[in-house]
Design a protein around this motif. Structure first.
Motif, PDB file in Angstrom:
ATOM      1  N   THR A  88      -4.279   4.214  -1.076  1.00 46.19           N
ATOM      2  CA  THR A  88      -4.778   5.424  -1.121  1.00 46.19           C
ATOM      3  C   THR A  88      -4.614   6.129  -2.575  1.00 46.19           C
ATOM      4  N   TRP A  89      -3.438   5.635  -3.166  1.00 48.50           N
ATOM      5  CA  TRP A  89      -3.133   6.419  -4.569  1.00 48.50           C
ATOM      6  C   TRP A  89      -4.165   5.879  -5.546  1.00 48.50           C
ATOM      7  N   ILE A  90      -4.503   4.450  -5.514  1.00 50.37           N
ATOM      8  CA  ILE A  90      -5.591   4.036  -6.241  1.00 50.37           C
ATOM      9  C   ILE A  90      -6.842   4.635  -5.869  1.00 50.37           C
ATOM     10  N   LEU A  91      -7.155   4.664  -4.617  1.00 49.60           N
ATOM     11  CA  LEU A  91      -8.476   5.352  -4.110  1.00 49.60           C
ATOM     12  C   LEU A  91      -8.459   6.800  -4.892  1.00 49.60           C
ATOM     13  N   GLY A  92      -7.346   7.459  -4.848  1.00 49.64           N
ATOM     14  CA  GLY A  92      -7.412   9.085  -5.366  1.00 49.64           C
ATOM     15  C   GLY A  92      -7.734   9.113  -6.780  1.00 49.64           C
ATOM     16  N   SER A  93      -7.574   7.622  -7.555  1.00 49.81           N
ATOM     17  CA  SER A  93      -7.875   7.896  -9.005  1.00 49.81           C
ATOM     18  C   SER A  93      -9.237   7.804  -9.526  1.00 49.81           C
ATOM     19  N   ILE A  94     -10.069   7.144  -8.454  1.00 54.19           N
ATOM     20  CA  ILE A  94     -11.596   6.991  -8.518  1.00 54.19           C
ATOM     21  C   ILE A  94     -12.110   8.349  -8.954  1.00 54.19           C
ATOM     22  N   PRO A  95     -11.984   9.589  -8.305  1.00 53.77           N
ATOM     23  CA  PRO A  95     -12.562  10.835  -8.643  1.00 53.77           C
ATOM     24  C   PRO A  95     -12.274  11.046 -10.083  1.00 53.77           C
ATOM     25  N   ARG A  96     -11.421  10.555 -10.675  1.00 54.14           N
ATOM     26  CA  ARG A  96     -11.446  10.916 -12.405  1.00 54.14           C
ATOM     27  C   ARG A  96     -12.013  10.014 -13.084  1.00 54.14           C
ATOM     28  N   ASP A  97     -12.391   8.881 -12.458  1.00 52.39           N
ATOM     29  CA  ASP A  97     -13.490   7.972 -13.435  1.00 52.39           C
ATOM     30  C   ASP A  97     -13.784   6.700 -12.651  1.00 52.39           C
TER      31      ASP A  97
END
Length: 418
Positions: A88-97
């Protein structure tokens, strides 16, 4: 062989700066500010993380505080939690780029590499977490519903546990070795071969849906055979019906897998697939944790204790404020008092006993000053006893309250009349 050995730096820069997919006719690529739905993705991630954290804490609290024992399934569920958090932490980084639900023609090839790499990593982490959580759920159901190891329910659960593990291990291996060389999974411009991953995704998500449906129906078959009232069976079935939401999320993953295979817009289709996967793993965590919530309601909760602590620390009224509040209470309620108890609460008490006496109010003398009746009575006592009266009182227990009429011995009681 890496991409640096096949292309020069200038060639790599040129390839990675190109659109990841040719735009449709009449549409221009927007690399700087592409349309996205990051707000929806962030909201879904936040809700899923909050629900998971809340119910995991409830389960841990009830196991440690009330049951005072931890079983094998608790340890397995605890091991699954870091994989869920990491994915989920990696998933949360997708909205940035590059962003969630962004069309592939609005991002460059270099951005697509990072997106697919994150997708593969998140999928692997979620597969490990789901494998461990579902095994924990089935082990707990064995301990809850099975008395001996020879029942059909016991063998069904164990077959499902090992089938579940084999299914997810196969998924992890297949995703890791989809292409040869392996780097071609996220860098499609490298020469090599790949299996039809879209067909595999459709097959594996459909298999997950069937598995979740079996897990939904399995405990209810046992619950409705228990020697309980219909209302109790409905209540227990409701607790174990969280799997309905999990099945809905698994069905959503099947639909998104179909769209992944039919649309070349990978980033848009994969984004939906990831969000459905997050919803599925969250609801699976709830299946594991929600049955512990009713146990917490049977005992004073932590919030209740905090409330009692704060209430005990509230400032009390001063004696003067207390007397004035009692006086106003007597004026509004002439015959009621905070010391008065209902007759049915004390059936053995005589109607004229001191259990129904109210506090004396302040009285005013002829000069208009308030006097305390207790103080006035004590002043009269100092002048001596003026008259005594001896009264014989006989009490009896009513047979309605569990006993026969028993005559009590008479006893004198002195009353002072001043």
């Amino acid at each position: 062989m890496g991409s640096n050995a096949l292309f020069t730096e200038d060639e790599l820069d040129l390839i990675r700066s190109q659109p990841a997919l040719p735009p449709p006719p009449g549409v221009a690529s927007n690399f700087d500010n592409p349309l996205n739905n990051n707000k929806l993705a962030i909201a879904v991630i936040a809700v899923c993380m909050a629900l998971t954290a809340f119910f995991v804490l409830i389960r841990a609290y009830t196991r440690i505080r009330y049951m005072k024992r931890v079983k094998l399934e608790d340890y397995i569920g605890l091991v699954a939690l870091p994989f869920f958090i990491a994915g989920t932490w990696i998933l949360g980084s997708i909205p940035r780029d590059p962003g969630f639900l962004v069309h592939q023609w609005d991002i460059r090839v270099g951005d697509l590499e990072g997106f697919i790499y994150d997708y593969v990593l998140i999928t692997i982490l979620y597969c490990v977490a789901l494998m461990l959580i579902k095994a924990s759920i089935l082990l707990e159901w064995v301990h809850l519903f099975v008395g001996t190891s020879g029942t059909a329910f016991y063998w069904i659960c164990h077959v499902m546990i090992w089938s579940n593990c084999c299914l997810y291990v196969t998924t992890i291996i297949t995703i890791n070795f989809t292409c040869s060389p392996r780097e071609r999974i996220w860098r499609r411009y490298i020469p090599g071969t790949c299996i039809n991953i879209d067909a595999f995704n459709l097959f594996i998500t459909a298999f997950h849906l069937v598995f979740d449906l079996l897990m939904l129906l399995l405990p209810h078959r046992v619950i409705w055979k228990l020697s309980l009232s219909t209302q109790q069976k409905i209540g227990i079935s409701t607790v174990f019906s969280v799997g309905v939401v999990t099945c809905a999320c698994a069905a959503g993953r099947v639909v998104s897998a179909v769209m992944m295979g039919s649309s070349p817009d990978s980033t848009y289709a994969y984004s939906r697939h990831l969000l459905w996967g997050l919803a599925e793993i969250t609801t699976t965590e709830l299946i594991f944790c929600v049955p512990a919530a009713p146990l917490m309601l049977r005992y004073p909760s932590l919030l209740h204790r905090i409330h009692e602590f704060l209430q005990s620390k509230m400032p009390t009224l001063s004696p003067r404020e207390n007397i004035s509040s009692n006086s106003s209470q007597h004026r509004t309620q002439p015959k009621a008092s905070r010391r008065e108890a209902p007759i049915n609460e004390y059936p053995w008490m005589d109607e004229n006993s001191d259990g129904h006496l109210t506090e004396l109010e302040l009285v005013r003398s002829r000069d208009g000053h308030a006097k305390n009746p207790y103080q006035e009575q004590s002043e009269q006592f100092q002048r001596g006893i003026l008259r005594t009266t001896e009264i014989a009182i006989t009490t009896s227990e009513d047979s309605e309250f569990g006993g026969e009429d028993v005559q009590k011995p008479k006893h004198p009681q002195a009353w002072l009349d001043c």
